[in-house]
Design a protein around this motif. Structure first.
Motif, PDB file in Angstrom:
ATOM      1  N   GLY A  58      11.901  -0.892  -2.271  1.00 43.85           N
ATOM      2  CA  GLY A  58      10.351  -1.279  -1.256  1.00 43.85           C
ATOM      3  C   GLY A  58      11.274   0.454  -0.472  1.00 43.85           C
ATOM      4  N   ALA A  75       8.021  -2.350   3.031  1.00 46.33           N
ATOM      5  CA  ALA A  75       7.212  -2.388   2.222  1.00 46.33           C
ATOM      6  C   ALA A  75       7.338  -2.320   0.921  1.00 46.33           C
ATOM      7  CB  ALA A  75       6.105  -1.615   2.381  1.00 46.33           C
ATOM      8  N   SER A  76       6.693  -3.579  -0.026  1.00 45.65           N
ATOM      9  CA  SER A  76       6.971  -2.929  -0.957  1.00 45.65           C
ATOM     10  C   SER A  76       6.235  -3.721  -2.128  1.00 45.65           C
ATOM     11  CB  SER A  76       8.303  -4.061  -1.794  1.00 45.65           C
ATOM     12  OG  SER A  76       8.678  -4.524  -3.199  1.00 45.65           O
ATOM     13  N   LEU A  77       6.273  -2.523  -2.804  1.00 45.99           N
ATOM     14  CA  LEU A  77       4.716  -2.747  -4.237  1.00 45.99           C
ATOM     15  C   LEU A  77       4.636  -3.974  -5.505  1.00 45.99           C
ATOM     16  CD1 LEU A  77       1.781  -1.698  -4.748  1.00 45.99           C
ATOM     17  CD2 LEU A  77       3.212  -0.575  -6.156  1.00 45.99           C
ATOM     18  N   ASN A  78       3.686  -4.955  -5.024  1.00 44.87           N
ATOM     19  CA  ASN A  78       3.883  -6.412  -6.392  1.00 44.87           C
ATOM     20  C   ASN A  78       3.764  -5.797  -8.004  1.00 44.87           C
ATOM     21  OD1 ASN A  78       5.322  -8.259  -4.034  1.00 44.87           O
ATOM     22  ND2 ASN A  78       3.070  -8.107  -3.407  1.00 44.87           N
ATOM     23  N   SER A  82      -0.438  -5.455  -4.930  1.00 44.49           N
ATOM     24  CA  SER A  82      -0.226  -5.733  -3.450  1.00 44.49           C
ATOM     25  C   SER A  82       1.238  -5.711  -3.069  1.00 44.49           C
ATOM     26  CB  SER A  82      -1.191  -6.977  -3.065  1.00 44.49           C
ATOM     27  OG  SER A  82       0.248  -7.569  -4.058  1.00 44.49           O
ATOM     28  N   CYS A  83       0.797  -5.003  -1.533  1.00 43.13           N
ATOM     29  CA  CYS A  83       1.852  -4.959  -0.770  1.00 43.13           C
ATOM     30  C   CYS A  83       2.657  -5.762  -0.570  1.00 43.13           C
ATOM     31  CB  CYS A  83       1.761  -3.675  -0.158  1.00 43.13           C
ATOM     32  SG  CYS A  83       2.003  -2.245  -1.087  1.00 43.13           S
ATOM     33  N   TRP A  84       3.530  -6.072  -0.540  1.00 47.97           N
ATOM     34  CA  TRP A  84       4.860  -6.999   0.808  1.00 47.97           C
ATOM     35  C   TRP A  84       4.767  -6.265   1.852  1.00 47.97           C
ATOM     36  CZ3 TRP A  84       8.977  -8.389   2.683  1.00 47.97           C
ATOM     37  CH2 TRP A  84       9.495  -9.537   3.007  1.00 47.97           C
ATOM     38  N   ARG A  85       4.782  -7.214   3.165  1.00 50.71           N
ATOM     39  CA  ARG A  85       5.136  -5.952   4.438  1.00 50.71           C
ATOM     40  C   ARG A  85       5.614  -7.196   5.445  1.00 50.71           C
ATOM     41  NH1 ARG A  85       2.662  -1.362   4.305  1.00 50.71           N
ATOM     42  NH2 ARG A  85       0.705  -1.047   2.922  1.00 50.71           N
ATOM     43  N   GLU A 178       5.186   3.283  -4.412  1.00 55.41           N
ATOM     44  CA  GLU A 178       5.811   3.528  -2.860  1.00 55.41           C
ATOM     45  C   GLU A 178       3.874   2.720  -2.481  1.00 55.41           C
ATOM     46  OE1 GLU A 178       6.990   5.703   0.071  1.00 55.41           O
ATOM     47  OE2 GLU A 178       8.188   6.454  -1.748  1.00 55.41           O
ATOM     48  N   CYS A 179       4.075   1.986  -1.768  1.00 57.01           N
ATOM     49  CA  CYS A 179       3.103   0.904  -0.862  1.00 57.01           C
ATOM     50  C   CYS A 179       2.172   2.469   0.001  1.00 57.01           C
ATOM     51  CB  CYS A 179       2.599   0.036   0.236  1.00 57.01           C
ATOM     52  SG  CYS A 179       3.709  -1.697  -0.859  1.00 57.01           S
TER      53      CYS A 179
END
Length: 182
Positions: A58, A75-78, A82-85, A178-179
């Motif tokens: 991330g 931020a990490s792209l699922n 979707s993005c986990w922030r 990347e997100c």
């Protein structure tokens, strides 16, 4: 029973060693500014053992504040797109390179140390997370690019072992897209 004793021993060792981990002597807050990739992650925490296979690289943005604190956003792209922030404001302490913050999301207190930093290449952090009186160590390896040398990966692995992390709980995260900017 053997596994329980081994785990207990690792936890006790990590608590003893963690209290001795100090930040880099010549820490430069302004040089930390900018984008970093989270490449290595190590902890004996149960949530990590359960989730490590789903974790990927991330991005983190470190933004120094005028007061000497450090704004952290991650931020990490699922896999579903979707993005986990996650955002935290790490407050400076009397020791340069040591910060504290409370995570509202996880309900823990964090003592973060910038242990080893080469500002144009990598940063190794050591965080002691405390929740309900229980301390857990989390080590992270960040890079300015997604590719770091084998020597740096080994340095992180050895540091994590030295701070009580079990070998199977040291992970180098697979690359990820990347997100988009929030």
């Amino acid at each position: 029973m053997t596994l329980l004793l081994r785990l207990l021993g690792a936890v006790l060792c990590s608590l003893v060693v963690s209290s001795e981990v100090v930040p880099q002597a010549d820490f430069d807050l302004q040089a930390m500014a900018g984008k970093w990739y989270l490449i290595g992650f190590a902890t004996n925490a149960q949530w990590f053992v359960n989730r490590r296979d789903s974790m990927k690289v991330g991005t983190a943005m470190f933004t120094p504040t005028a007061d000497g604190d450090l704004d952290l956003s991650y931020a990490s792209l699922n896999s579903d797109g979707s993005c986990w922030r996650l955002n935290n404001l790490a407050k400076k302490t009397d020791v340069p390179g040591k910060f504290t913050y409370a995570s509202e999301r996880w309900g823990n207190e964090n003592d973060m140390r910038m242990v080893d930093v080469k500002y144009d290449e990598y940063a190794l952090t050591h965080t002691i997370k405390t929740k309900a009186g229980v301390a857990t160590v989390v080590n992270k390896l960040y890079g300015r690019s997604v590719d770091l040398s084998a020597d740096l990966l080994e340095k992180f692995r050895q540091f994590s072992l030295d701070t009580g992390i079990l070998p199977e709980n040291i992970a180098f995260l697979p690359k990820n897209a990347e997100c988009p900017a929030a």
